[in-house]
Scaffold this motif. Structure first.
Motif: not given
Length: 124
Positions: A8, A40, A76-77
């Motif tokens: 990431a 990511d 990201d999540s």
């Protein structure tokens, strides 16, 4: 094998080397691979499937039974998964993993990292 995989790209290469070196030292002392990966993209897999896949595909682990643990975090999540093999299964039990995550240790690390990044930014 790297102990810290930063797909990431959340840390500098210098920091990546420092984290990798520390995890290598811990792994050697514990005789159990200790790995961390940021990503990511789980590549269409569940977080658990992806963690298991990364561990197996990269030949991670210590010794012939590939003892160890990996924490994979989707930056990201915010989704994450832990995979254990060999003696890592009994060393890093589900109850122990749940306790660590209930203490929000990972969230604290991310918050500290974010706060340190902000102190490095000069606002003009």
């Amino acid at each position: 094998t790297s102990y810290f995989i930063d797909d990431a790209s959340i840390v500098s290469s210098e920091t990546q080397k420092e984290i990798d070196s520390r995890l290598a030292d811990i792994s050697k002392a514990q005789k159990s691979g200790v790995y961390l990966m940021t990503t990511d993209d789980f590549q269409g897999m569940t977080p658990q499937e992806f963690a298991d896949f990364v561990y197996e595909e990269n030949g991670m682990g210590y010794g012939s039974s590939h003892d160890g643990i990996i924490l994979v975090v989707n930056y990201d999540s915010g989704d994450w998964a832990i995979s254990t093999t060999g003696s890592g299964i009994s060393t890093y039990t589900d109850a122990g993993q749940e306790y660590l995550m209930s203490q929000k240790i990972f969230e604290r690390i991310l918050l500290q990292r974010f706060q340190s990044m902000l102190t490095c930014v000069k606002i003009s």
